[in-house]
Design a protein around this motif. Structure first.
Motif, PDB file in Angstrom:
ATOM      1  N   ILE A 208      -7.675  38.023 116.385  1.00 55.93           N
ATOM      2  CA  ILE A 208      -6.280  37.657 116.173  1.00 55.93           C
ATOM      3  C   ILE A 208      -5.629  37.418 117.533  1.00 55.93           C
ATOM      4  CG2 ILE A 208      -4.032  38.591 115.460  1.00 55.93           C
ATOM      5  CD1 ILE A 208      -5.486  39.793 113.076  1.00 55.93           C
ATOM      6  N   PHE A 209      -6.085  38.214 118.513  1.00 53.98           N
ATOM      7  CA  PHE A 209      -5.624  38.022 119.888  1.00 53.98           C
ATOM      8  C   PHE A 209      -6.821  37.586 120.726  1.00 53.98           C
ATOM      9  CE2 PHE A 209      -3.246  41.731 118.175  1.00 53.98           C
ATOM     10  CZ  PHE A 209      -2.015  41.120 118.050  1.00 53.98           C
ATOM     11  N   PRO A 210      -7.218  36.309 120.654  1.00 46.87           N
ATOM     12  CA  PRO A 210      -8.419  35.914 121.380  1.00 46.87           C
ATOM     13  C   PRO A 210      -8.241  36.094 122.877  1.00 46.87           C
ATOM     14  CG  PRO A 210      -7.228  34.002 120.560  1.00 46.87           C
ATOM     15  CD  PRO A 210      -6.556  35.193 119.984  1.00 46.87           C
ATOM     16  N   PRO A 211      -9.276  36.577 123.560  1.00 45.72           N
ATOM     17  CA  PRO A 211      -9.144  36.768 125.000  1.00 45.72           C
ATOM     18  C   PRO A 211      -8.959  35.434 125.702  1.00 45.72           C
ATOM     19  CG  PRO A 211     -11.415  37.134 124.292  1.00 45.72           C
ATOM     20  CD  PRO A 211     -10.598  36.958 123.055  1.00 45.72           C
ATOM     21  N   THR A 212      -7.992  35.402 126.600  1.00 43.15           N
ATOM     22  CA  THR A 212      -7.742  34.161 127.330  1.00 43.15           C
ATOM     23  C   THR A 212      -8.162  34.270 128.785  1.00 43.15           C
ATOM     24  OG1 THR A 212      -5.497  34.918 127.726  1.00 43.15           O
ATOM     25  CG2 THR A 212      -5.813  33.406 125.874  1.00 43.15           C
ATOM     26  N   THR A 213      -8.345  35.503 129.246  1.00 42.83           N
ATOM     27  CA  THR A 213      -8.725  35.670 130.654  1.00 42.83           C
ATOM     28  C   THR A 213     -10.019  36.470 130.782  1.00 42.83           C
ATOM     29  OG1 THR A 213      -7.368  37.663 130.778  1.00 42.83           O
ATOM     30  CG2 THR A 213      -6.344  35.585 131.490  1.00 42.83           C
ATOM     31  N   GLY A 214     -10.811  36.503 129.719  1.00 45.08           N
ATOM     32  CA  GLY A 214     -12.058  37.256 129.784  1.00 45.08           C
ATOM     33  C   GLY A 214     -11.959  38.588 129.078  1.00 45.08           C
ATOM     34  N   GLY A 215     -10.732  39.036 128.793  1.00 45.61           N
ATOM     35  CA  GLY A 215     -10.546  40.244 128.011  1.00 45.61           C
ATOM     36  C   GLY A 215     -10.842  41.517 128.766  1.00 45.61           C
ATOM     37  N   ALA A 216     -10.775  42.633 128.017  1.00 44.13           N
ATOM     38  CA  ALA A 216     -10.915  43.955 128.623  1.00 44.13           C
ATOM     39  C   ALA A 216     -12.304  44.166 129.206  1.00 44.13           C
ATOM     40  CB  ALA A 216     -10.612  45.027 127.576  1.00 44.13           C
ATOM     41  N   MET A 217     -13.317  43.565 128.527  1.00 48.41           N
ATOM     42  CA  MET A 217     -14.686  43.786 129.003  1.00 48.41           C
ATOM     43  C   MET A 217     -14.857  43.223 130.423  1.00 48.41           C
ATOM     44  SD  MET A 217     -18.065  43.068 126.783  1.00 48.41           S
ATOM     45  CE  MET A 217     -17.650  43.908 125.296  1.00 48.41           C
ATOM     46  N   LYS A 218     -14.301  42.031 130.626  1.00 46.83           N
ATOM     47  CA  LYS A 218     -14.410  41.410 131.958  1.00 46.83           C
ATOM     48  C   LYS A 218     -13.595  42.218 132.980  1.00 46.83           C
ATOM     49  CE  LYS A 218     -13.838  37.094 134.507  1.00 46.83           C
ATOM     50  NZ  LYS A 218     -13.005  37.633 135.558  1.00 46.83           N
ATOM     51  N   MET A 219     -12.396  42.684 132.548  1.00 45.65           N
ATOM     52  CA  MET A 219     -11.568  43.473 133.463  1.00 45.65           C
ATOM     53  C   MET A 219     -12.339  44.717 133.914  1.00 45.65           C
ATOM     54  SD  MET A 219      -7.911  45.342 132.695  1.00 45.65           S
ATOM     55  CE  MET A 219      -8.623  46.752 131.848  1.00 45.65           C
ATOM     56  N   CYS A 220     -12.992  45.378 132.951  1.00 45.83           N
ATOM     57  CA  CYS A 220     -13.745  46.598 133.292  1.00 45.83           C
ATOM     58  C   CYS A 220     -14.874  46.274 134.256  1.00 45.83           C
ATOM     59  CB  CYS A 220     -14.297  47.243 132.022  1.00 45.83           C
ATOM     60  SG  CYS A 220     -13.001  47.975 131.016  1.00 45.83           S
ATOM     61  N   LYS A 221     -15.545  45.146 133.998  1.00 48.27           N
ATOM     62  CA  LYS A 221     -16.655  44.751 134.876  1.00 48.27           C
ATOM     63  C   LYS A 221     -16.129  44.483 136.282  1.00 48.27           C
ATOM     64  CE  LYS A 221     -20.659  41.789 134.783  1.00 48.27           C
ATOM     65  NZ  LYS A 221     -21.020  40.416 134.577  1.00 48.27           N
ATOM     66  N   ASP A 222     -15.014  43.746 136.348  1.00 50.53           N
ATOM     67  CA  ASP A 222     -14.439  43.407 137.655  1.00 50.53           C
ATOM     68  C   ASP A 222     -14.021  44.660 138.423  1.00 50.53           C
ATOM     69  OD1 ASP A 222     -14.817  40.795 137.012  1.00 50.53           O
ATOM     70  OD2 ASP A 222     -12.712  40.346 136.568  1.00 50.53           O
ATOM     71  N   LEU A 223     -13.512  45.652 137.687  1.00 49.50           N
ATOM     72  CA  LEU A 223     -13.008  46.859 138.343  1.00 49.50           C
ATOM     73  C   LEU A 223     -14.058  47.965 138.435  1.00 49.50           C
ATOM     74  CD1 LEU A 223      -9.472  47.059 136.625  1.00 49.50           C
ATOM     75  CD2 LEU A 223      -9.985  46.301 138.949  1.00 49.50           C
TER      76      LEU A 223
END
Ligand code: SF4
Length: 285
Positions: free
Chosen positions: A211-226
């Motif tokens: 319903i809220f499609p990820p537009t910037t890679g989503g939480a998974m990408k954020m976690c990976k980046d951080l």
């Protein structure tokens, strides 16, 4: 952090900050000369008092979100319910969301009063092993808007951390306000002398139903980046909101749902992290 005077402007950078007395917000502040002298940077005795108070709290977990309306308080409540389902664990839930304290409603204790004793404010108990403190208990009406300036909010956070009589607690969960604000800085600074186990960040873009499609890679990408662990994604289930509105635990109301399974897995992973953190602290003590 030193006390922030009640007459400080709302954008006060904090009397303990390097900018105290020098920031643009300080121009015209009656405390400018004092702050610019450096005298305000003296350590707030409350930090040591909070450290002493927190000695009886084994694990401290902050729950954060970058924005409102993503289910932060819902998660905090279910984290508390989930851990407290083990009778041997004593759980405390602190609702530090000064602008929209929703924990009393979600936990089914709206309208309860906080009592003060010689040893501090007594939490409101939902279960024998699950106590709550919220500014919501201190408002005369839940419709009261809490529009407070920074110093007053910071003062209340200090009181919440220092003056609540939690007793011996295994887990203290702090539901923080949405976003990043003065309150977060206060919480982190006041807890700086204690061992905080970690923070859980709640966000929306990773719901399975898209319903809220990820537009910037989503939480998974954020976690990976951080380089931080991705704990899981809770599927949208309208029954979660219904349980919260009724002040009930979704985990016990709908135990077989896929959202409950995910919640329990996340709660388990958080507890595992806390156990590892404790071992690390003991090993370096
Ligand atoms: S002078 Fe001190 S109290 Fe006033 S805004 Fe600056 S830091 Fe805050």
């Amino acid at each position: 952090m030193a006390d922030v005077p009640s007459n400080a402007p709302s954008h006060c950078p904090g009397t303990g900050s390097d900018n105290a007395g020098k920031a643009s917000a300080c121009q015209g502040c009656p405390n400018q000369a004092f702050c610019a002298s450096g005298a305000s940077k003296a350590t707030d005795p409350a930090i040591q008092e909070i450290k002493d108070k927190m000695a009886s709290v084994k694990h401290k977990i902050l729950v954060l979100s970058g924005k409102g309306g993503v289910g932060k308080s819902t998660f905090s409540a279910h984290l508390a319910h989930g851990i407290a389902s083990d009778d041997s664990k004593q759980v405390a839930l602190l609702d530090a969301d000064m602008c929209g304290p929703s924990i009393p409603k979600i936990m089914g204790v709206e309208g309860e009063q906080v009592h003060q004793s010689g040893s501090g404010w007594s939490p409101v108990y939902v279960e024998e092993n699950l106590g709550i403190m919220s500014i919501g208990f201190l408002l005369s009406s839940l419709d009261d808007a809490v529009i407070w300036r920074g110093p007053k909010k910071n003062g209340l956070i200090k009181q919440f951390l220092r003056d609540v009589d939690w007793g011996e607690v295994d887990y203290l969960i702090v539901d923080t306000p949405p976003g990043t604000s003065d309150e977060h800085l206060s919480i982190v600074q006041y807890l700086s002398a204690t061992q905080v186990d970690g923070a859980v960040i709640i966000t929306t873009p990773q719901h399975e139903s898209q319903i809220f499609p990820p537009t910037t890679g989503g939480a998974m990408k954020m976690c990976k980046d951080l380089s931080i662990p991705f704990l899981g994604k809770v599927p949208l289930d309208p029954r979660i909101g219904k349980s919260c509105d009724e002040g009930k635990s979704f985990l016990t109301e709908i135990p077989g749902s896929s959202a409950t399974v995910v919640y329990k897995d996340i709660i388990h992973r958080i507890q595992e992290h806390c156990a590892t953190h404790q071992s690390d602290v003991e090993a370096t003590a």
